[in-house]
Design a protein around this motif. Structure first.
Motif, short mmCIF file in Angstrom:
data_model
loop_
_atom_site.label_atom_id
_atom_site.label_comp_id
_atom_site.label_asym_id
_atom_site.label_seq_id
_atom_site.Cartn_x
_atom_site.Cartn_y
_atom_site.Cartn_z
N LEU A 78 0.83 -1.20 0.00
CA LEU A 78 0.00 0.00 0.00
C LEU A 78 0.87 1.25 0.00
CD1 LEU A 78 -2.86 1.20 0.19
CD2 LEU A 78 -2.61 1.16 2.68
N PHE A 79 1.92 1.26 0.80
CA PHE A 79 2.81 2.41 0.85
C PHE A 79 3.40 2.69 -0.53
CE2 PHE A 79 7.14 4.10 1.40
CZ PHE A 79 6.87 5.26 2.10
N GLN A 80 3.86 1.64 -1.22
CA GLN A 80 4.45 1.83 -2.55
C GLN A 80 3.39 2.25 -3.57
OE1 GLN A 80 6.26 -2.16 -2.65
NE2 GLN A 80 8.26 -1.17 -2.80
N THR A 81 2.19 1.70 -3.45
CA THR A 81 1.12 2.05 -4.38
C THR A 81 0.70 3.51 -4.22
OG1 THR A 81 0.30 -0.23 -4.43
CG2 THR A 81 -1.23 1.50 -5.12
N LEU A 82 0.56 3.95 -2.97
CA LEU A 82 0.19 5.34 -2.73
C LEU A 82 1.27 6.28 -3.27
CD1 LEU A 82 -1.29 5.11 0.88
CD2 LEU A 82 -2.54 5.36 -1.26
N ASN A 83 2.53 5.91 -3.10
CA ASN A 83 3.61 6.74 -3.64
C ASN A 83 3.54 6.80 -5.16
OD1 ASN A 83 4.74 7.47 -1.21
ND2 ASN A 83 6.30 5.87 -1.22
N ALA A 138 -10.07 -2.70 4.19
CA ALA A 138 -11.11 -1.72 3.86
C ALA A 138 -10.74 -0.33 4.37
CB ALA A 138 -12.45 -2.16 4.45
N GLN A 139 -10.17 -0.27 5.57
CA GLN A 139 -9.75 1.02 6.12
C GLN A 139 -8.69 1.67 5.25
OE1 GLN A 139 -8.39 0.46 10.15
NE2 GLN A 139 -10.24 -0.64 10.76
N HIS A 140 -7.69 0.90 4.89
CA HIS A 140 -6.56 1.47 4.16
C HIS A 140 -6.87 1.77 2.70
CE1 HIS A 140 -4.13 1.17 7.62
NE2 HIS A 140 -3.88 -0.13 7.56
N LEU A 141 -7.74 0.99 2.09
CA LEU A 141 -8.03 1.22 0.67
C LEU A 141 -8.78 2.53 0.44
CD1 LEU A 141 -8.84 -2.33 -0.74
CD2 LEU A 141 -6.74 -1.01 -0.86
N GLN A 142 -9.34 3.10 1.50
CA GLN A 142 -9.93 4.43 1.37
C GLN A 142 -8.88 5.45 0.93
OE1 GLN A 142 -13.11 5.56 1.56
NE2 GLN A 142 -13.66 3.39 1.61
N GLN A 143 -7.64 5.21 1.31
CA GLN A 143 -6.56 6.12 0.90
C GLN A 143 -6.34 6.06 -0.61
OE1 GLN A 143 -3.12 5.95 3.84
NE2 GLN A 143 -4.32 4.17 4.44
N ILE A 144 -6.48 4.86 -1.17
CA ILE A 144 -6.35 4.73 -2.63
C ILE A 144 -7.51 5.43 -3.32
CG2 ILE A 144 -6.43 3.08 -4.54
CD1 ILE A 144 -4.73 1.22 -2.95
N LEU A 145 -8.71 5.27 -2.76
CA LEU A 145 -9.88 5.94 -3.35
C LEU A 145 -9.68 7.45 -3.39
CD1 LEU A 145 -13.12 4.13 -2.09
CD2 LEU A 145 -12.18 4.20 -4.39
N GLN A 146 -9.12 8.01 -2.34
CA GLN A 146 -8.89 9.45 -2.32
C GLN A 146 -7.90 9.86 -3.41
OE1 GLN A 146 -10.64 11.70 -0.58
NE2 GLN A 146 -11.82 9.89 0.03
N ARG A 147 -6.90 9.02 -3.65
CA ARG A 147 -5.96 9.32 -4.74
C ARG A 147 -6.68 9.27 -6.09
NH1 ARG A 147 -3.39 8.96 -0.03
NH2 ARG A 147 -1.14 9.29 -0.10
N ILE A 148 -7.56 8.27 -6.25
CA ILE A 148 -8.30 8.13 -7.52
C ILE A 148 -9.19 9.35 -7.74
CG2 ILE A 148 -10.05 6.78 -8.74
CD1 ILE A 148 -7.37 5.41 -8.67
N ILE A 149 -9.83 9.83 -6.66
CA ILE A 149 -10.67 11.03 -6.77
C ILE A 149 -9.82 12.21 -7.23
CG2 ILE A 149 -12.01 12.71 -5.44
CD1 ILE A 149 -13.04 10.36 -3.74
N GLY A 150 -8.60 12.33 -6.67
CA GLY A 150 -7.72 13.41 -7.07
C GLY A 150 -7.29 13.30 -8.52
#
Length: 214
Positions: A78-83, A138-150
């Motif tokens: 997740l850390f690498q994906t968010l980066n 589920a908690q952490h994937l919300q961070q990916i969703l926020q990136r997708i929204i951006g």
């Protein structure tokens, strides 16, 4: 990235010395390799220790069970994906076409085997193997969703507020499907054609002409 402490999947202790850090990395690398070879439910801590050529006692010094190993792998993925998503967002300069934006997203995600491999997709499935892991995912994937929204805001018109979350979910699912297929066809002679189809699908997912007209 805040973590919710869950004793059943929390590492027993952090590796402080270089030797211990290398041992933990060997456990993680071995587990990811085994995930590449087959489903998570066939993996045991004994098998991981044997493949990693360490004692089961050494493994248990750091991880109480295989679910804790899966979770540590997931956090690192997740850390690498968010980066990668952040880098893609920074690369989407004003004036780029939607096609160029989609190319940037795919290059950021599909081009990195450390975040898009067969083993990582088996890992994603493994996150549903227990209630604790599923809730943490589920908690952490919300961070990916926020990136997708951006990314959506940079690629196409901003959707109405009441549609933002649904469109982000749609875009996330289409992106996931494309990345999974690309990971599974990494050595395929048809990869270039599949990549082209993925680009078309993502362009549709991120392009809503009816919103642009409003």
């Amino acid at each position: 990235m805040p973590d919710t402490p869950v004793p059943s999947v929390t590492p027993r202790k952090a590796a402080q010395q270089l030797r211990s850090q290398k041992k933990v990395q060997t456990i993680l690398d071995t587990t990811l390799t085994m995930l590449t070879e087959g489903p998570a439910d066939q993996i045991t801590t004994n098998a991981i220790a044997a493949r990693a050529k360490i004692s089961i006692g050494s493994l248990y010094q750091f991880f109480p069970n295989k679910e804790a190993i899966f979770y540590e792998l997931f956090k690192r993925w997740l850390f690498q994906t968010l980066n990668a998503l952040d880098e893609a967002g920074q690369a989407l300069e004003d004036g780029l076409s939607k096609e160029e934006c989609i190319d940037a997203i795919l290059e950021a995600l599909a081009g990195h085997p450390e975040i898009n491999s067969r083993g990582h997709w088996q890992l994603r499935r493994a996150m549903g193997s227990s209630r604790e892991l599923a809730e943490l995912e589920a908690q952490h994937l919300q961070q990916i969703l926020q990136r997708i929204i951006g990314l959506h805001a940079k690629i196409s018109s901003q959707p109405p507020a009441e549609l933002g979350q649904e469109l982000a979910l749609l875009q996330n699912q289409v992106t996931i499907a494309c990345l999974q297929v690309l990971a599974m066809t990494d050595e395929s002679a048809n990869r270039a054609r599949i990549l082209g189809w993925c680009k078309k699908m993502l362009l549709l997912a991120f392009d809503f002409p009816e919103l642009d007209r409003k």
